[in-house]
Design a protein around this motif. Structure first.
Motif, PDB file in Angstrom:
ATOM      1  N   ALA A  39       0.804  10.786   4.294  1.00  0.00           N
ATOM      2  CA  ALA A  39      -0.233  11.824   4.309  1.00  0.00           C
ATOM      3  C   ALA A  39       0.350  13.154   3.819  1.00  0.00           C
ATOM      4  O   ALA A  39      -0.300  13.879   3.055  1.00  0.00           O
ATOM      5  CB  ALA A  39      -0.805  11.978   5.716  1.00  0.00           C
ATOM      6  N   ARG A  40       1.569  13.470   4.216  1.00  0.00           N
ATOM      7  CA  ARG A  40       2.233  14.710   3.794  1.00  0.00           C
ATOM      8  C   ARG A  40       2.353  14.741   2.261  1.00  0.00           C
ATOM      9  O   ARG A  40       2.029  15.732   1.617  1.00  0.00           O
ATOM     10  CB  ARG A  40       3.616  14.797   4.453  1.00  0.00           C
ATOM     11  N   HIS A  41       2.817  13.656   1.689  1.00  0.00           N
ATOM     12  CA  HIS A  41       2.995  13.519   0.244  1.00  0.00           C
ATOM     13  C   HIS A  41       1.649  13.702  -0.482  1.00  0.00           C
ATOM     14  O   HIS A  41       1.539  14.484  -1.427  1.00  0.00           O
ATOM     15  CB  HIS A  41       3.583  12.127  -0.020  1.00  0.00           C
ATOM     16  N   ILE A  45       0.125  16.763  -3.136  1.00  0.00           N
ATOM     17  CA  ILE A  45      -0.398  16.428  -4.460  1.00  0.00           C
ATOM     18  C   ILE A  45      -1.791  17.009  -4.641  1.00  0.00           C
ATOM     19  O   ILE A  45      -2.095  17.647  -5.662  1.00  0.00           O
ATOM     20  CB  ILE A  45      -0.411  14.896  -4.670  1.00  0.00           C
ATOM     21  N   LEU A  46      -2.653  16.789  -3.674  1.00  0.00           N
ATOM     22  CA  LEU A  46      -4.031  17.287  -3.781  1.00  0.00           C
ATOM     23  C   LEU A  46      -4.084  18.809  -3.786  1.00  0.00           C
ATOM     24  O   LEU A  46      -4.873  19.404  -4.533  1.00  0.00           O
ATOM     25  CB  LEU A  46      -4.887  16.718  -2.655  1.00  0.00           C
ATOM     26  N   ASN A 138      10.949  19.234   3.541  1.00  0.00           N
ATOM     27  CA  ASN A 138      11.647  20.473   3.878  1.00  0.00           C
ATOM     28  C   ASN A 138      11.127  21.679   3.096  1.00  0.00           C
ATOM     29  O   ASN A 138      11.748  22.736   3.115  1.00  0.00           O
ATOM     30  CB  ASN A 138      13.155  20.306   3.662  1.00  0.00           C
ATOM     31  N   PHE A 139      10.000  21.496   2.399  1.00  0.00           N
ATOM     32  CA  PHE A 139       9.323  22.560   1.643  1.00  0.00           C
ATOM     33  C   PHE A 139      10.209  23.137   0.545  1.00  0.00           C
ATOM     34  O   PHE A 139      10.149  24.313   0.240  1.00  0.00           O
ATOM     35  CB  PHE A 139       8.834  23.673   2.568  1.00  0.00           C
ATOM     36  N   SER A 140      11.025  22.291  -0.084  1.00  0.00           N
ATOM     37  CA  SER A 140      11.844  22.784  -1.191  1.00  0.00           C
ATOM     38  C   SER A 140      11.089  22.622  -2.508  1.00  0.00           C
ATOM     39  O   SER A 140      10.256  21.725  -2.667  1.00  0.00           O
ATOM     40  CB  SER A 140      13.202  22.070  -1.250  1.00  0.00           C
ATOM     41  N   VAL A 141      11.405  23.514  -3.447  1.00  0.00           N
ATOM     42  CA  VAL A 141      10.725  23.555  -4.737  1.00  0.00           C
ATOM     43  C   VAL A 141      11.770  23.796  -5.824  1.00  0.00           C
ATOM     44  O   VAL A 141      12.453  24.824  -5.813  1.00  0.00           O
ATOM     45  CB  VAL A 141       9.673  24.690  -4.765  1.00  0.00           C
ATOM     46  N   GLU A 142      11.897  22.845  -6.750  1.00  0.00           N
ATOM     47  CA  GLU A 142      12.835  22.962  -7.858  1.00  0.00           C
ATOM     48  C   GLU A 142      12.059  22.801  -9.156  1.00  0.00           C
ATOM     49  O   GLU A 142      11.257  21.874  -9.292  1.00  0.00           O
ATOM     50  CB  GLU A 142      13.913  21.879  -7.769  1.00  0.00           C
ATOM     51  N   GLY A 177       0.318  25.553  -1.539  1.00  0.00           N
ATOM     52  CA  GLY A 177       0.841  24.250  -1.961  1.00  0.00           C
ATOM     53  C   GLY A 177       1.157  23.346  -0.792  1.00  0.00           C
ATOM     54  O   GLY A 177       0.976  22.130  -0.862  1.00  0.00           O
ATOM     55  N   PHE A 178       1.626  23.942   0.306  1.00  0.00           N
ATOM     56  CA  PHE A 178       1.976  23.169   1.493  1.00  0.00           C
ATOM     57  C   PHE A 178       0.937  23.265   2.593  1.00  0.00           C
ATOM     58  O   PHE A 178       1.178  22.851   3.733  1.00  0.00           O
ATOM     59  CB  PHE A 178       3.342  23.634   2.031  1.00  0.00           C
ATOM     60  N   ARG A 179      -0.257  23.772   2.267  1.00  0.00           N
ATOM     61  CA  ARG A 179      -1.331  23.908   3.272  1.00  0.00           C
ATOM     62  C   ARG A 179      -1.649  22.562   3.922  1.00  0.00           C
ATOM     63  O   ARG A 179      -1.801  21.547   3.256  1.00  0.00           O
ATOM     64  CB  ARG A 179      -2.586  24.474   2.634  1.00  0.00           C
TER      65      ARG A 179
END
Length: 185
Positions: A39-41, A45-46, A138-142, A177-179
């Motif tokens: 669900a997190r993944h 995406i959505l 872990n809310f990382s963004v690359e 993005g992480f809402r």
């Protein structure tokens, strides 16, 4: 990437996959079953695809999430989010040939593959100008941005306030993005 199922050609794979219940990636004659998402993944995406779609609504590009294929030199891959270069009326096509932006949302089972092997395959696409890796655990963004024919610049945007996607001139606040997503413990 999972264990290969059997060997076939790209064209045979595309015909075969139309009749399958699950999704599969294809590389150098081998088929790989894709694992289910959390669900997190899916929520990340959505969130991203929705904000990108709103931004691109009147422009020259269009966004797709999860079920569109991208053709690479010797294979077929499923990115989580992909922005296509050519905006056309969406029809029956199943494969995008000229992606501008690809976003992969990482999961524990695909993290290494998405960062190494899958990125190496995507880099062969001359249309691709940006590749983002989002880790919802872990809310990382690359973000990797093409700077030359064989050169890519890396920016760790984890500590930033927004995900900056230069390829489509968009900033998405990370909290959007992480809402609705809970960090993994």
């Amino acid at each position: 990437m999972g264990v290969p199922l059997k060997r076939m050609t790209v064209d045979a794979f595309l015909v075969w996959e139309e009749s399958q219940l699950g999704r599969h990636e294809f590389y150098r004659g081998e088929i790989f079953a894709m694992v289910g998402a959390t669900a997190r993944h899916n929520r990340v995406i959505l969130n991203l695809a929705g904000r990108i779609a709103d931004h691109l609504d009147t422009g020259p590009y269009q966004v797709f999430a999860e079920s569109m294929k991208v053709r690479v030199a010797e294979g077929i891959l499923y990115p989580d989010v992909v922005v296509a270069c050519d905006k056309a009326q969406a029809g029956d096509e199943q494969v995008i040939a000229s992606p501008r932006l690809i976003i992969e949302v990482l999961s524990p089972s695909t993290r290494g593959y998405d960062k190494r092997d899958k990125f190496a395959l995507y880099r062969s696409l001359s249309s691709l100008t940006e590749y983002a890796l989002i880790d919802p655990s872990n809310f990382s963004v690359e973000v990797f941005t093409r700077t030359g024919q064989d050169a890519w610049a890396f920016v760790d945007q984890t500590a930033a306030q927004a995900l900056t996607l230069c390829s489509i001139d968009l900033e998405i606040p990370l909290d959007q993005g992480f809402r609705g997503v809970q960090r993994a413990d």
